[in-house]
Design a protein around this motif. Structure first.
Motif, PDB file in Angstrom:
ATOM      1  N   ILE A   1       6.022 -15.460  -8.910  1.00 26.69           N
ATOM      2  CA  ILE A   1       7.076 -16.284  -8.477  1.00 26.69           C
ATOM      3  C   ILE A   1       8.159 -15.816  -9.173  1.00 26.69           C
ATOM      4  N   LYS A   2       9.404 -16.346  -9.344  1.00 30.76           N
ATOM      5  CA  LYS A   2      10.545 -16.016  -9.776  1.00 30.76           C
ATOM      6  C   LYS A   2      10.271 -15.968 -11.028  1.00 30.76           C
ATOM      7  N   GLY A   3      10.751 -15.120 -11.997  1.00 35.75           N
ATOM      8  CA  GLY A   3      10.465 -14.874 -13.348  1.00 35.75           C
ATOM      9  C   GLY A   3       9.073 -14.696 -13.842  1.00 35.75           C
ATOM     10  N   THR A   4       8.086 -14.180 -12.812  1.00 39.28           N
ATOM     11  CA  THR A   4       7.096 -13.390 -13.411  1.00 39.28           C
ATOM     12  C   THR A   4       7.262 -12.345 -13.883  1.00 39.28           C
ATOM     13  N   VAL A   5       6.306 -12.024 -15.200  1.00 42.44           N
ATOM     14  CA  VAL A   5       6.589 -11.007 -16.066  1.00 42.44           C
ATOM     15  C   VAL A   5       5.289 -10.208 -15.905  1.00 42.44           C
ATOM     16  N   ALA A   6       5.291  -9.034 -15.533  1.00 43.54           N
ATOM     17  CA  ALA A   6       3.909  -7.963 -15.337  1.00 43.54           C
ATOM     18  C   ALA A   6       4.250  -6.791 -15.710  1.00 43.54           C
ATOM     19  N   MET A   7       2.944  -5.915 -15.738  1.00 35.50           N
ATOM     20  CA  MET A   7       3.149  -4.596 -16.244  1.00 35.50           C
ATOM     21  C   MET A   7       3.426  -3.526 -14.958  1.00 35.50           C
ATOM     22  N   ALA A   8       4.293  -2.693 -15.146  1.00 34.65           N
ATOM     23  CA  ALA A   8       4.491  -1.858 -13.976  1.00 34.65           C
ATOM     24  C   ALA A   8       3.359  -0.625 -14.292  1.00 34.65           C
ATOM     25  N   ARG A   9       3.064  -0.054 -13.276  1.00 36.33           N
ATOM     26  CA  ARG A   9       2.061   1.138 -13.406  1.00 36.33           C
ATOM     27  C   ARG A   9       2.235   1.937 -12.178  1.00 36.33           C
ATOM     28  N   LYS A  10       1.696   3.197 -11.939  1.00 33.62           N
ATOM     29  CA  LYS A  10       1.774   4.025 -10.950  1.00 33.62           C
ATOM     30  C   LYS A  10       0.671   3.414 -10.096  1.00 33.62           C
ATOM     31  N   PRO A  11       1.397   3.534  -8.745  1.00 32.40           N
ATOM     32  CA  PRO A  11       0.505   3.038  -7.551  1.00 32.40           C
ATOM     33  C   PRO A  11      -0.805   3.452  -7.393  1.00 32.40           C
ATOM     34  N   GLU A  12      -0.983   4.918  -7.637  1.00 34.53           N
ATOM     35  CA  GLU A  12      -2.426   5.352  -7.384  1.00 34.53           C
ATOM     36  C   GLU A  12      -3.441   5.335  -8.708  1.00 34.53           C
ATOM     37  N   ASP A  13      -2.727   4.720  -9.594  1.00 30.84           N
ATOM     38  CA  ASP A  13      -3.643   4.529 -10.886  1.00 30.84           C
ATOM     39  C   ASP A  13      -3.535   3.344 -11.360  1.00 30.84           C
ATOM     40  N   ILE A  14      -4.592   2.349 -11.180  1.00 32.79           N
ATOM     41  CA  ILE A  14      -4.576   0.795 -11.713  1.00 32.79           C
ATOM     42  C   ILE A  14      -4.388   0.922 -13.353  1.00 32.79           C
TER      43      ILE A  14
ATOM     44  N   SER B   1      -2.800   2.889 -15.402  1.00 29.40           N
ATOM     45  CA  SER B   1      -1.585   3.591 -15.924  1.00 29.40           C
ATOM     46  C   SER B   1      -0.602   2.900 -16.667  1.00 29.40           C
ATOM     47  N   ALA B   2      -0.698   1.462 -16.648  1.00 31.50           N
ATOM     48  CA  ALA B   2       0.266   0.430 -17.235  1.00 31.50           C
ATOM     49  C   ALA B   2       0.550   0.990 -18.737  1.00 31.50           C
ATOM     50  N   ASP B   3       1.685   0.971 -19.049  1.00 25.06           N
ATOM     51  CA  ASP B   3       2.148   1.401 -20.448  1.00 25.06           C
ATOM     52  C   ASP B   3       2.913   0.312 -21.200  1.00 25.06           C
ATOM     53  N   SER B   4       4.183   0.622 -21.201  1.00 23.21           N
ATOM     54  CA  SER B   4       5.146   0.006 -21.897  1.00 23.21           C
ATOM     55  C   SER B   4       6.136  -0.848 -20.837  1.00 23.21           C
ATOM     56  N   GLN B   5       6.253  -0.187 -19.680  1.00 18.27           N
ATOM     57  CA  GLN B   5       7.395  -0.760 -18.671  1.00 18.27           C
ATOM     58  C   GLN B   5       6.578  -2.119 -18.272  1.00 18.27           C
ATOM     59  N   PHE B   6       7.571  -2.855 -17.935  1.00 15.38           N
ATOM     60  CA  PHE B   6       7.105  -4.231 -17.291  1.00 15.38           C
ATOM     61  C   PHE B   6       8.443  -4.688 -16.432  1.00 15.38           C
ATOM     62  N   TYR B   7       8.165  -5.551 -15.318  1.00 18.29           N
ATOM     63  CA  TYR B   7       8.915  -6.030 -14.538  1.00 18.29           C
ATOM     64  C   TYR B   7       9.043  -7.368 -14.541  1.00 18.29           C
ATOM     65  N   ILE B   8      10.080  -7.928 -14.059  1.00 18.74           N
ATOM     66  CA  ILE B   8      10.282  -9.375 -13.827  1.00 18.74           C
ATOM     67  C   ILE B   8      10.774  -9.578 -12.369  1.00 18.74           C
ATOM     68  N   SER B   9       9.702 -10.687 -11.808  1.00 20.33           N
ATOM     69  CA  SER B   9      10.173 -10.916 -10.477  1.00 20.33           C
ATOM     70  C   SER B   9      11.259 -11.821 -10.337  1.00 20.33           C
ATOM     71  N   LEU B  10      12.176 -11.387  -9.087  1.00 19.62           N
ATOM     72  CA  LEU B  10      13.240 -12.149  -8.880  1.00 19.62           C
ATOM     73  C   LEU B  10      13.034 -13.273  -7.784  1.00 19.62           C
ATOM     74  N   THR B  11      11.900 -13.451  -7.138  1.00 15.13           N
ATOM     75  CA  THR B  11      11.628 -14.146  -6.255  1.00 15.13           C
ATOM     76  C   THR B  11       9.808 -14.199  -5.852  1.00 15.13           C
ATOM     77  N   THR B  12       9.696 -14.938  -4.873  1.00 17.57           N
ATOM     78  CA  THR B  12       8.119 -14.828  -4.839  1.00 17.57           C
ATOM     79  C   THR B  12       7.792 -13.526  -4.141  1.00 17.57           C
ATOM     80  N   LEU B  13       6.725 -12.972  -4.554  1.00 20.87           N
ATOM     81  CA  LEU B  13       6.188 -11.557  -4.153  1.00 20.87           C
ATOM     82  C   LEU B  13       4.541 -11.501  -3.972  1.00 20.87           C
ATOM     83  N   ASN B  14       4.316 -12.145  -3.020  1.00 11.90           N
ATOM     84  CA  ASN B  14       2.949 -12.485  -2.734  1.00 11.90           C
ATOM     85  C   ASN B  14       1.970 -11.105  -2.640  1.00 11.90           C
ATOM     86  N   HIS B  15       2.781 -10.108  -2.217  1.00  8.33           N
ATOM     87  CA  HIS B  15       2.176  -8.878  -1.787  1.00  8.33           C
ATOM     88  C   HIS B  15       1.688  -8.060  -3.082  1.00  8.33           C
ATOM     89  N   LEU B  16       2.231  -8.394  -4.628  1.00 12.32           N
ATOM     90  CA  LEU B  16       1.905  -7.930  -5.576  1.00 12.32           C
ATOM     91  C   LEU B  16       0.838  -8.894  -6.483  1.00 12.32           C
TER      92      LEU B  16
END
Length: 191
Positions: free
Chosen positions: A128-141, A143-158
């Motif tokens: 939902i808006k404000g969700t904090v999650a780890m970024a990763r390479k799409p092909e490697d589940i 592969s998360a490291d230090s990069q993170f993202y914050i959702s700006l809206t609802t993103l059900n597909h993630l």
């Protein structure tokens, strides 16, 4: 005779002042050397930590609460990087209005990290808006490291495809003001 009477008093004062001195030194040493992990966090009824992580930017502060039970290893690694000052001064290298903002890459290209890969901790938490999650390479589940993202809206597909480990609880309006290459001034833990 006077010495005999004063000796116990002097001893008492000496031990009292030593104890007071030790009381002042020991807690500071413990606090300095202690690294906060997911196990140290207290959670509320929603599973969010009572403690906050405060991300300061020139556009305003973003206050994040963490999910230590849902993503314990990710939360521990994130807190470790915060305590090391890893994120201080890093850019938001990915900004997509009405989608997400992303940071955590010291190279600013989207290809860098801290050098320590994390196993995925997928959970049932929704984007939902404000969700904090780890970024990763799409092909490697894992592969998360230090990069993170914050959702700006609802993103059900993630949902269930990325490790959600936090939620913005204050500063949602700041998220929409972040532009490409804006920097994190500091990130700190508020106990």
């Amino acid at each position: 005779m006077k010495f005999r009477l004063l000796f116990p008093v002097l001893l008492s004062l000496l031990f009292t002042s030593c104890s007071e001195k030790e009381k002042n030194i020991i807690p500071n040493e413990i606090n300095v050397s202690k690294n906060i992990t997911s196990k140290d966090l207290k959670v509320n009824d929603n599973g969010l930590s009572q403690e906050s992580v405060i991300l300061k930017t020139a556009k305003g502060n973003i206050v994040i609460k963490l999910y230590p039970h849902e993503a314990p290893n990710t939360v521990t690694r994130f807190l470790q990087l915060v305590q090391e000052g890893f994120y201080d001064g890093l850019k938001f290298h990915r900004v997509h209005p009405k989608f997400l903002i992303q940071t955590g890459d010291p190279t600013g290209t989207g290809n860098g990290g801290s050098g320590e890969k994390l196993k995925a901790e997928f959970n049932k938490l929704q984007h939902i808006k404000g969700t904090v999650a780890m970024a990763r390479k799409p092909e490697d589940i894992d592969s998360a490291d230090s990069q993170f993202y914050i959702s700006l809206t609802t993103l059900n597909h993630l949902d269930s495809n990325y490790t959600v480990f936090g939620q913005v609880v204050d500063g949602l309006e700041t998220l929409d003001r972040i532009n490409l290459n804006d920097k994190i001034i500091t990130i700190s833990i508020q106990l």
